[in-house]
Scaffold this motif. Structure first.
Motif, PDB file in Angstrom:
ATOM      1  N   LYS A 158      -1.292   3.835  -2.532  1.00  0.00           N
ATOM      2  CA  LYS A 158      -2.656   3.578  -2.093  1.00  0.00           C
ATOM      3  C   LYS A 158      -3.599   4.613  -2.689  1.00  0.00           C
ATOM      4  O   LYS A 158      -3.317   5.807  -2.710  1.00  0.00           O
ATOM      5  N   LYS A 239       5.502  -0.089   8.252  1.00  0.00           N
ATOM      6  CA  LYS A 239       5.159  -1.363   7.653  1.00  0.00           C
ATOM      7  C   LYS A 239       6.393  -2.256   7.713  1.00  0.00           C
ATOM      8  O   LYS A 239       7.515  -1.783   7.705  1.00  0.00           O
ATOM      9  N   GLU A 304      -0.480  -3.896   1.083  1.00  0.00           N
ATOM     10  CA  GLU A 304      -1.166  -4.156   2.342  1.00  0.00           C
ATOM     11  C   GLU A 304      -2.378  -5.043   2.091  1.00  0.00           C
ATOM     12  O   GLU A 304      -2.913  -5.097   0.982  1.00  0.00           O
ATOM     13  N   SER A 305      -2.816  -5.735   3.122  1.00  0.00           N
ATOM     14  CA  SER A 305      -3.955  -6.631   3.004  1.00  0.00           C
ATOM     15  C   SER A 305      -5.264  -5.854   2.934  1.00  0.00           C
ATOM     16  O   SER A 305      -5.394  -4.779   3.522  1.00  0.00           O
ATOM     17  N   SER A 307      -6.782  -4.052   0.712  1.00  0.00           N
ATOM     18  CA  SER A 307      -6.652  -2.665   0.266  1.00  0.00           C
ATOM     19  C   SER A 307      -6.754  -2.601  -1.251  1.00  0.00           C
ATOM     20  O   SER A 307      -6.539  -3.599  -1.940  1.00  0.00           O
TER      21      SER A 307
END
Length: 389
Positions: A158, A239, A304-305, A307
């Motif tokens: 991320k 997650k 992830e959604s 992101s």
């Protein structure tokens, strides 16, 4: 093969029907049974280790799956040798938590919370262990060439910091953010390919964590990648693991990658992904186009959604086929959010979009000459056939 993506390890669940060319299975007792292999995600050559050989009703528990407090359970439900091809039915589930104690990751850097309605753990980073991550950039005479990002390798790559679109020459820019200990990677690019030092000015960059310098440079040509820290120090964020299933059997166990990473950055790629509301549907890969079977790079994670992610790396000079995929066949835009992607090669955007169905493909590298050779070969074959006729 069924692939369960973890944190520091990926697990591969395979089934081999002991028949025909697969009759001589090298693993003792593995014929007509389910095998589970594991591979360290940081092992660049993809060496795998045998974890278990299972029959119907048997299972393997993976403790602290993904470096977290909960276990994953892989269980063999059924094996049908009469089917064509033979199949194995396997279930994978993340064992549910009942209280906050079940979510304890033994880290003072997180608050451990169990959502008892869903049985899901959340290890939320707190302020106890956070530090200051600071990027100091001195631009050269061509600041618009510069772009960079820092990603958290322990949190699905991320993006935690990024910069670009600079306009001021020979100016110093400071960027900082509070971040917990983790393993981070800086990727810095120059679209012209001459770095920020020393052909067109005395530019430089310095990255520090809690005032300790972890990366510095400036004379890097097209781009440079630097990594520091460790996932062992990182707070875990729960997650759901990804499960990717292929129903065709048999499939061989994972083996070593055919090529090592290139030692020089001849082709630098940077892929920016902004996920939609179903980030887990998105994946991508870069394969050598000549055989279309050898993977040079791939997502190898669950997104992830809603992101943003930036994936980057170095490739040798060759013809490549980049493909971005959506497992739900509705693309990244616009039915379930405004997702998008952008692929840059050596600093220049080559492909972008988001409105596609199951996948979208772009060729890059030395493909033009290869395609020309292929077309000429096809024309020669047609001419030869016409002569025969």
């Amino acid at each position: 093969v069924l692939k369960v993506e973890g944190h520091n390890k990926n697990y591969y669940v395979g089934f081999n029907h002991k028949e025909g060319i697969n009759g001589g299975n090298a693993e003792p007792g593995a014929g007509n049974r389910v095998t589970i292999q594991s591979r360290d995600t940081k092992d660049g050559f993809g060496e795998s280790a045998l974890e278990a050989v299972l029959s119907v009703g048997e299972s393997l528990e993976i403790p602290e799956f993904g470096g977290r407090s909960r276990s994953a359970l892989v269980q063999v439900i059924n094996i049908n040798l009469g089917a064509s091809p033979a199949t194995a039915e396997v279930s994978v589930e993340l064992l549910k938590c009942l209280s906050n104690d079940d979510c304890n990751d033994n880290s003072s850097c997180t608050d451990d919370v169990c959502n008892t309605s869903t049985g899901t753990c959340f290890n939320v980073p707190n302020d106890t262990c956070s530090g200051v991550l600071k990027m100091t950039l001195l631009t050269d005479n061509y600041p618009s060439d510069i772009s960079w990002n820092i990603v958290d390798n322990c949190n699905a790559n991320k993006v935690v910091m990024s910069g670009g679109d600079y306009t001021d020459k020979t100016e110093t820019f400071d960027h900082e953010v509070n971040m917990p200990p983790s393993e981070y990677t800086l990727t810095i690019n120059d679209s012209y390919g001459d770095g920020i030092c020393c052909g067109s000015g005395e530019g430089s960059y310095t990255v520090a964590y809690n005032n300790e310098v972890v990366a510095t440079g400036g004379d890097y040509g097209k781009g440079e990648i630097k990594t520091w820290g460790s996932c062992e120090d990182a707070p875990a964020v729960m997650k759901t693991p990804a499960v990717v299933v292929s129903t065709d059997a048999p499939t061989p166990s994972p083996t070593a990658s055919p090529t090592a990473s290139p030692t020089s950055c001849e082709v630098f790629y940077e892929l920016t992904i902004n996920t939609d509301e179903n980030g887990g549907d998105t994946s991508w890969d870069i394969v050598y186009d000549m055989d279309r079977s050898t993977t040079a790079a791939s997502s190898n994670k669950v997104y992830e959604s809603e992101s943003k992610y930036v994936e980057s790396g170095c490739l040798d000079t060759n013809c490549y086929r980049f493909t971005i995929k959506d497992s739900w066949n509705d693309g990244m835009c616009c039915s379930h959010g405004e997702g998008s992607y952008s692929l840059k090669i050596n600093g220049s955007e080559l492909a972008s979009g988001g409105e596609f169905k199951d996948d979208e493909t772009t060729l890059f590298g030395t493909c033009k000459s290869w395609q020309f050779q292929t077309e000429m070969s096809a024309e020669a074959a047609i001419a030869k056939k016409n002569q025969k006729d």
